[in-house]
Design a protein around this motif. Structure first.
Motif, PDB file in Angstrom:
ATOM      1  N   LEU A 112       0.826  -1.212   0.000  1.00 61.12           N
ATOM      2  CA  LEU A 112       0.000   0.000   0.000  1.00 61.12           C
ATOM      3  C   LEU A 112       0.861   1.263   0.000  1.00 61.12           C
ATOM      4  O   LEU A 112       0.478   2.280  -0.601  1.00 61.12           O
ATOM      5  N   LEU A 113       2.026   1.221   0.638  1.00 58.44           N
ATOM      6  CA  LEU A 113       2.952   2.361   0.565  1.00 58.44           C
ATOM      7  C   LEU A 113       3.446   2.561  -0.868  1.00 58.44           C
ATOM      8  O   LEU A 113       3.593   3.704  -1.327  1.00 58.44           O
ATOM      9  N   ASN A 114       3.678   1.462  -1.576  1.00 62.20           N
ATOM     10  CA  ASN A 114       4.050   1.578  -2.989  1.00 62.20           C
ATOM     11  C   ASN A 114       2.907   2.174  -3.804  1.00 62.20           C
ATOM     12  O   ASN A 114       3.144   2.972  -4.720  1.00 62.20           O
ATOM     13  N   CYS A 115       1.679   1.801  -3.494  1.00 64.20           N
ATOM     14  CA  CYS A 115       0.528   2.392  -4.186  1.00 64.20           C
ATOM     15  C   CYS A 115       0.445   3.888  -3.912  1.00 64.20           C
ATOM     16  O   CYS A 115       0.154   4.678  -4.819  1.00 64.20           O
ATOM     17  N   MET A 116       0.724   4.282  -2.675  1.00 63.72           N
ATOM     18  CA  MET A 116       0.733   5.711  -2.349  1.00 63.72           C
ATOM     19  C   MET A 116       1.843   6.425  -3.106  1.00 63.72           C
ATOM     20  O   MET A 116       1.668   7.562  -3.564  1.00 63.72           O
ATOM     21  N   LEU A 117       2.984   5.765  -3.250  1.00 62.00           N
ATOM     22  CA  LEU A 117       4.087   6.329  -4.030  1.00 62.00           C
ATOM     23  C   LEU A 117       3.650   6.547  -5.481  1.00 62.00           C
ATOM     24  O   LEU A 117       3.935   7.599  -6.077  1.00 62.00           O
ATOM     25  N   LEU A 118       2.959   5.575  -6.051  1.00 63.73           N
ATOM     26  CA  LEU A 118       2.473   5.711  -7.433  1.00 63.73           C
ATOM     27  C   LEU A 118       1.495   6.874  -7.551  1.00 63.73           C
ATOM     28  O   LEU A 118       1.581   7.676  -8.492  1.00 63.73           O
ATOM     29  N   ILE A 119       0.586   6.993  -6.604  1.00 65.42           N
ATOM     30  CA  ILE A 119      -0.383   8.100  -6.639  1.00 65.42           C
ATOM     31  C   ILE A 119       0.338   9.436  -6.499  1.00 65.42           C
ATOM     32  O   ILE A 119       0.028  10.403  -7.204  1.00 65.42           O
ATOM     33  N   GLY A 120       1.325   9.493  -5.609  1.00 65.50           N
ATOM     34  CA  GLY A 120       2.115  10.719  -5.460  1.00 65.50           C
ATOM     35  C   GLY A 120       2.839  11.078  -6.738  1.00 65.50           C
ATOM     36  O   GLY A 120       2.897  12.247  -7.123  1.00 65.50           O
ATOM     37  N   THR A 121       3.377  10.072  -7.425  1.00 64.25           N
ATOM     38  CA  THR A 121       4.056  10.300  -8.705  1.00 64.25           C
ATOM     39  C   THR A 121       3.077  10.853  -9.727  1.00 64.25           C
ATOM     40  O   THR A 121       3.393  11.792 -10.462  1.00 64.25           O
ATOM     41  N   TRP A 122       1.890  10.273  -9.756  1.00 64.94           N
ATOM     42  CA  TRP A 122       0.878  10.746 -10.713  1.00 64.94           C
ATOM     43  C   TRP A 122       0.466  12.184 -10.411  1.00 64.94           C
ATOM     44  O   TRP A 122       0.301  12.984 -11.331  1.00 64.94           O
ATOM     45  N   LEU A 123       0.285  12.509  -9.145  1.00 65.93           N
ATOM     46  CA  LEU A 123      -0.089  13.876  -8.789  1.00 65.93           C
ATOM     47  C   LEU A 123       1.022  14.859  -9.158  1.00 65.93           C
ATOM     48  O   LEU A 123       0.752  15.946  -9.675  1.00 65.93           O
ATOM     49  N   TYR A 124       2.267  14.475  -8.894  1.00 70.61           N
ATOM     50  CA  TYR A 124       3.397  15.337  -9.257  1.00 70.61           C
ATOM     51  C   TYR A 124       3.455  15.532 -10.772  1.00 70.61           C
ATOM     52  O   TYR A 124       3.607  16.671 -11.253  1.00 70.61           O
ATOM     53  N   ASN A 125       3.325  14.438 -11.527  1.00 74.73           N
ATOM     54  CA  ASN A 125       3.346  14.548 -12.991  1.00 74.73           C
ATOM     55  C   ASN A 125       2.191  15.401 -13.498  1.00 74.73           C
ATOM     56  O   ASN A 125       2.356  16.168 -14.451  1.00 74.73           O
ATOM     57  N   SER A 126       1.027  15.284 -12.861  1.00 69.55           N
ATOM     58  CA  SER A 126      -0.134  16.087 -13.266  1.00 69.55           C
ATOM     59  C   SER A 126       0.126  17.570 -13.035  1.00 69.55           C
ATOM     60  O   SER A 126      -0.197  18.405 -13.890  1.00 69.55           O
ATOM     61  N   THR A 127       0.702  17.911 -11.876  1.00 65.68           N
ATOM     62  CA  THR A 127       0.974  19.330 -11.615  1.00 65.68           C
ATOM     63  C   THR A 127       2.022  19.870 -12.581  1.00 65.68           C
ATOM     64  O   THR A 127       1.911  21.009 -13.036  1.00 65.68           O
ATOM     65  N   GLN A 128       3.031  19.047 -12.895  1.00 59.63           N
ATOM     66  CA  GLN A 128       4.044  19.487 -13.859  1.00 59.63           C
ATOM     67  C   GLN A 128       3.421  19.693 -15.236  1.00 59.63           C
ATOM     68  O   GLN A 128       3.721  20.674 -15.930  1.00 59.63           O
ATOM     69  N   MET A 129       2.545  18.786 -15.629  1.00 60.28           N
ATOM     70  CA  MET A 129       1.896  18.902 -16.931  1.00 60.28           C
ATOM     71  C   MET A 129       0.972  20.120 -16.969  1.00 60.28           C
ATOM     72  O   MET A 129       0.934  20.851 -17.969  1.00 60.28           O
ATOM     73  N   MET A 130       0.255  20.373 -15.881  1.00 59.97           N
ATOM     74  CA  MET A 130      -0.633  21.539 -15.831  1.00 59.97           C
ATOM     75  C   MET A 130       0.180  22.830 -15.886  1.00 59.97           C
ATOM     76  O   MET A 130      -0.220  23.793 -16.553  1.00 59.97           O
ATOM     77  N   ALA A 131       1.327  22.867 -15.208  1.00 59.78           N
ATOM     78  CA  ALA A 131       2.172  24.058 -15.240  1.00 59.78           C
ATOM     79  C   ALA A 131       2.726  24.286 -16.640  1.00 59.78           C
ATOM     80  O   ALA A 131       2.748  25.421 -17.135  1.00 59.78           O
ATOM     81  N   THR A 132       3.139  23.211 -17.308  1.00 60.14           N
ATOM     82  CA  THR A 132       3.645  23.316 -18.681  1.00 60.14           C
ATOM     83  C   THR A 132       2.545  23.804 -19.617  1.00 60.14           C
ATOM     84  O   THR A 132       2.777  24.678 -20.464  1.00 60.14           O
ATOM     85  N   LEU A 133       1.355  23.267 -19.457  1.00 63.91           N
ATOM     86  CA  LEU A 133       0.219  23.671 -20.294  1.00 63.91           C
ATOM     87  C   LEU A 133      -0.118  25.139 -20.071  1.00 63.91           C
ATOM     88  O   LEU A 133      -0.327  25.887 -21.031  1.00 63.91           O
ATOM     89  N   LYS A 134      -0.172  25.571 -18.817  1.00 57.85           N
ATOM     90  CA  LYS A 134      -0.511  26.961 -18.521  1.00 57.85           C
ATOM     91  C   LYS A 134       0.563  27.896 -19.073  1.00 57.85           C
ATOM     92  O   LYS A 134       0.243  28.959 -19.616  1.00 57.85           O
ATOM     93  N   THR A 135       1.825  27.520 -18.972  1.00 58.69           N
ATOM     94  CA  THR A 135       2.910  28.333 -19.526  1.00 58.69           C
ATOM     95  C   THR A 135       2.760  28.458 -21.039  1.00 58.69           C
ATOM     96  O   THR A 135       2.908  29.549 -21.597  1.00 58.69           O
ATOM     97  N   ALA A 136       2.452  27.344 -21.698  1.00 56.37           N
ATOM     98  CA  ALA A 136       2.254  27.368 -23.151  1.00 56.37           C
ATOM     99  C   ALA A 136       1.062  28.245 -23.519  1.00 56.37           C
ATOM    100  O   ALA A 136       1.117  28.999 -24.502  1.00 56.37           O
ATOM    101  N   GLN A 137      -0.013  28.176 -22.732  1.00 57.98           N
ATOM    102  CA  GLN A 137      -1.188  29.014 -22.998  1.00 57.98           C
ATOM    103  C   GLN A 137      -0.848  30.496 -22.849  1.00 57.98           C
ATOM    104  O   GLN A 137      -1.262  31.325 -23.665  1.00 57.98           O
ATOM    105  N   LEU A 138      -0.105  30.833 -21.799  1.00 53.97           N
ATOM    106  CA  LEU A 138       0.265  32.236 -21.586  1.00 53.97           C
ATOM    107  C   LEU A 138       1.180  32.748 -22.694  1.00 53.97           C
ATOM    108  O   LEU A 138       1.036  33.883 -23.158  1.00 53.97           O
TER     109      LEU A 138
END
Length: 152
Positions: free
Chosen positions: A102-128
């Motif tokens: 379950l700690l590994n599952c939490m690690l995977l979810i944390g990775t996904w959340l981090y990747n999502s925030t990075q992708m959203m920041a990249t998208l917003k920068t491109a939009q601006l």
């Protein structure tokens, strides 16, 4: 009783429970190595979301069946272990099997959340940047048309 073994009634807390486990038992070493390999796989495949989703679902499925695994291990512990660890409450299998998974599952979810925030920041920068480019273009066209109007 083997030397170093603790009677069940001598276990008064979680720490004494952990100390009662023979961590040099080969199958436990293998289980720990499996958890290390799973964590390494989760970290090394952080850019491969499809594989991580498969790994996540597989790990959750294994945790779901941990009660059945515990029953099977309780009935067959002599074939792979020196001691009977598998209690009916599932404390042992939860400690050495389910919690690390379950700690590994939490690690995977944390990775996904981090990747999502990075992708959203990249998208917003491109939009601006696109918006600024559009504004510069329209300002240049406006200036050009005003220049034509003045020359006429």
């Amino acid at each position: 009783m083997h030397p170093g073994e603790i009677e069940v009634n001598e276990i008064t807390g979680y720490w004494s429970f952990l100390l009662s486990i023979d961590w040099k038992d080969p199958w436990l070493i293998g289980l720990i190595l499996l958890h290390v390999a799973t964590t390494s796989t989760a970290l090394l495949t952080r850019n491969n979301t499809n594989f991580q989703v498969f790994l996540f679902l597989f790990l959750l499925l294994v945790v779901y069946f941990s009660e059945s695994i515990n029953e099977y291990a309780a009935n067959n512990w002599r074939t792979f272990s020196k001691q009977q660890y598998f209690d009916s409450n599932g404390l042992f299998i939860s400690t050495v099997f389910s919690i690390p998974i379950l700690l590994n599952c939490m690690l995977l979810i944390g990775t996904w959340l981090y990747n999502s925030t990075q992708m959203m920041a990249t998208l917003k920068t491109a939009q601006l940047k696109e918006r600024a480019r559009q504004q510069r273009k329209s300002a240049a066209e406006t200036a050009k048309s005003e220049g034509k109007d003045k020359s006429e």
